[in-house]
Design a protein around this motif. Sequence first.
Motif: not given
Lengths: 251, 302
Positions: A143-144, A167, A170-175, A177-178, B161, B190
């Motif tokens: 998974p990403l 970056e 970039g394009g990563v979901d909120p969870k 990213r955290r 993105t 996203p």
Amino acid sequence: MNNNDSINKVIKVENLTKKFGSFVAVDNISFEVGKGEIFGFLGANGAGKTTAMRMLCGLSKASSGKAKVAGFDIYKQTEEIKKRIGYMSQKFSLYEDLTVYENIRLYGGIYGIKEKDIKPRAYDLLENLNFLDKKDALVKSLPLGWKQKLAFSVAVFHKPKLVFLDEPTGGVDPKTRRQFWEQIYEAASRGITIFVTTHYMDEAEYCDRLSIMVDGKIEALDSPQNLKKQFNVNSMEDVFHTLASKAKRGD
Amino acid sequence: MEIVNTYNLVKKYGETYALDGLNLSINKGELFGLIGADGAGKTTVFRILTSLILPDSGDAKILNLDIKEDYKEIRKNIGYMPGKFSLYLDLSVYENLKFFASVFGISIEENMDIIYPIYKHLEKFKDRKAGKLSGGMKQKLALSCALIHKPKILFLDEPTTGVDPVSRKEFWEMLKMLKSQGITIIVSTPYMDEANMCDRIALMRKGKLMSINSPKNIIKDFDEVLYEIKSDNMYQLLNDIREFKKTKRAYTFGVSHHLILEKDSKDEILEYLKTRNHKNIFINRVEPNIEDCYLQIESLYE
């Protein structure tokens, strides 16, 4: 940052400029980054961030100005610089068709870590990440969020003084990213200097200091708190819009 | 009026369910957002609805046309901007447009009125190769190409993105303009601030729908007390509040951390933090936003 001693400056840039023909991609920028600092390097698309970063990594020759990275000159000591920095971008970091372990081994080899040292360090890393059971999985099957964790760990595997993150979220979901930013925080707390670009303004808040580039120039440089004060606004979003909407360069 | 309907869509890749029984209805004229992490199935939804791949089971109808039987008719009526740029990099701006127009058997001039508000930003570069455009310009060209045949529905897979905040804002202004012309827009993103600008959003996870509603109603459904908290050492604070026994969840949130506690333990955590030597502790109850809702829903499945 404890003091202004130049030994503690991991990046020192003075009047750095890069021209492509008559086009001035990076226009006379100056700044310093201290050891263990999280330094945000912001700017609109086309502002010159990538060009500046490439010069600091020793991948592109400056037209004029001075810069030292990890104490080495960006004109004459690019190989010394490359040994001491890590680099990670969203687009390209890991080889998808290699396994997790093969990726670590490859990067370790490229950075000149001895074969006999790679194995124990790789196992330590995998254990810390809770990745041991994925050691032989192909990277493309992960998974990403895991790929990102691994990419960052690989970028700091040779224990660089500083890591450039272009970056990374970039394009990563909120969870996810955290989780990634917590990894950055953790690395910085161990004294690794972080030089990061992002288009997420909440992430700008996590930086100790940041610069905002507009049309090749650094238009602002301070802590997020001071920048908001300086521009008399409540969010980094507003600081960014105030500066970047002035850009004349055709994006 | 419903313009897109899916019934129990299933799509498997190997052992992985990209879509696991997805039911979705989208109304005519809606600006509809698909929100979810990598692997949630967003791109698979786009590919099925644009008739590029078939589901393993289940059905879908677009404009009352069946995605399996009537795919040729569907394709005339939809525009699609995939996540990776769909442009021919060796063709100029104008040649790209001409190519997409000719695929649909029309001329650029016929439908210039539709794309002009976007194309006007590109006009002065019309002879430049698409590969030589900046990210923001490529994105405008891709949108123009997806619109040139006047589609009734526009599918946009993560159009912003990697795009800076100023260009993102411009792009969403364009979407609002297209919506005002009656075009139905289905967009994945996203960015939670963009989710907020949709009429309704679907939160997806592992090929399933977690929630579908207007952003306002999703926020209304947030049923916990949320605090923001700060101190002089934010990273240490995050680690410490997570160790507190009555903390349910804690996560970074820009300038502060967001914190969900067990009932009535606010005073207790303040006492606890003093023992951990935090200075200038600030805690305050705040209203959730859509990002808090996303993280709440994700946390239910951990």
